[in-house]
Design an enzyme around this catalytic site. Sequence first.
Site, short mmCIF file in Angstrom:
data_model
loop_
_atom_site.label_atom_id
_atom_site.label_comp_id
_atom_site.label_asym_id
_atom_site.label_seq_id
_atom_site.Cartn_x
_atom_site.Cartn_y
_atom_site.Cartn_z
N ASP A 15 0.86 -1.17 0.00
CA ASP A 15 0.00 0.00 0.00
C ASP A 15 0.91 1.24 0.00
OD1 ASP A 15 -2.33 1.66 0.47
OD2 ASP A 15 -1.62 1.79 2.55
N ASP A 17 -0.20 5.11 0.81
CA ASP A 17 -0.44 6.12 1.85
C ASP A 17 -0.61 5.48 3.22
OD1 ASP A 17 -0.46 7.68 -0.42
OD2 ASP A 17 -2.62 8.02 -0.42
MG LIG Z 1 -3.10 3.18 3.23
#
Ligand SMILES: [Mg+2]
Length: 196
Positions: A15, A17
């Site tokens: 992932d 962010d």
């Molecule tokens: Mg995230």
Amino acid sequence: MTSRSRRSERAVFLDRDGTLINEVGYLDRVERVMLYPWAIDSVRALNRASLPVVLISNQSGVARGFFSESVVDEVHQHIATLLDTGGASIDAYYYCPHHPDGKVHPYARPCDCRKPGRGMVDRAARELGIEPARSFVVGDRWLDVELARAIGGRGILVRTGYGATEECRPRQGLEADAIVDNLISAVSWILTQRFR
Ligand SMILES: [Mg+2]
Ligand SMILES: [Zn+2]
């Protein structure tokens, strides 16, 4: 953006962010990108272990009209440049620009790539020869763990970003294979698991 030949292998789906870079809400300007201090070492450790690293990110801000796809591309190029200063590299960058409640055509629609949907993983499987069921997903949301379950891989929740909050709000019937403080701890866990 792949540098490795096509073969069937496990990968680490990362992932963006709250996992690789600071979670700042909708990231609409490249100036707001801030790698976590351990990000470069984490990615480089995976590179050295010959584990392909594939970034997969929900970017519904495109469908919502907060920023354009060119901003997302610019952000990913900037991340690549920052990683490169430390000799680290991500093998491929994928993102989902869609959202069913968006406003911007043609992004405002349901799709199969928004996590926990598996569209981005399936694309990586096709384009990079990755075997999803042998792979890992690392993220700061339960939806990242849910994706890991959907592909039959292993899911690691990190406590950075929304992770600490997520940990306090368990999801019925959904368990992470590991919950760790941050990406570098997730990488350590993965490197001890991969021969099993
Ligand atoms: Mg995230
Ligand atoms: Zn999508």
